[in-house]
Design an enzyme around this catalytic site. Sequence first.
Site, PDB file in Angstrom:
ATOM      1  N   ALA A  62      78.422  59.533 -48.497  1.00 18.20           N
ATOM      2  CA  ALA A  62      77.792  58.243 -48.789  1.00 18.20           C
ATOM      3  C   ALA A  62      78.059  57.235 -47.676  1.00 18.20           C
ATOM      4  CB  ALA A  62      78.300  57.701 -50.131  1.00 18.20           C
ATOM      5  N   GLU A  63      79.300  57.132 -47.229  1.00 17.74           N
ATOM      6  CA  GLU A  63      79.607  56.164 -46.170  1.00 17.74           C
ATOM      7  C   GLU A  63      78.918  56.554 -44.869  1.00 17.74           C
ATOM      8  OE1 GLU A  63      82.966  53.420 -44.157  1.00 17.74           O
ATOM      9  OE2 GLU A  63      83.429  54.507 -45.988  1.00 17.74           O
ATOM     10  N   SER A  64      78.849  57.847 -44.588  1.00 16.79           N
ATOM     11  CA  SER A  64      78.185  58.303 -43.360  1.00 16.79           C
ATOM     12  C   SER A  64      76.705  57.942 -43.367  1.00 16.79           C
ATOM     13  CB  SER A  64      78.352  59.817 -43.196  1.00 16.79           C
ATOM     14  OG  SER A  64      79.708  60.157 -43.026  1.00 16.79           O
TER      15      SER A  64
END
Length: 141
Positions: A62-64
């Site tokens: 998700a952060e990527s």
Amino acid sequence: MALTKEAVLAQANAASKNTLMETLEIEIIDFGDNFLTARMPVNSRVYQPDGVLHGGATAALAESVGSFASHIFTNIEEKFVRGIEITANHLKSVTEGYVYAKATFLHKGRTTQLLDIRITDEQDNLVSICRLSTISLPRKK
């Protein structure tokens, strides 16, 4: 001459070399005016000890994808992007196949961005819902 979508995707995935994204085999597969989508294989590399997708790997996906979305919609010659907060609600276990993360902008400001990231499995079942805040800061000259 503008790059084709395939060329942009190839450049984006090449930028992941020697990063966590490469380690987790995260691949950017689509983008549009207000979204970016990536996928990650679910295998022993991203398992918890009991053989299901690790929530930390899901959060990393998700952060990527969210940070990458903010990055491609920012003038990177003038600014750089950093994640400043992420939340993740895990709703379903996954043991095999791929999970897909689609990051959509809720707010696309000059300094801060807020993204909604939905992680689904191959049957389009909702696996996790994440929110990511990013910040765009000026590069030092």
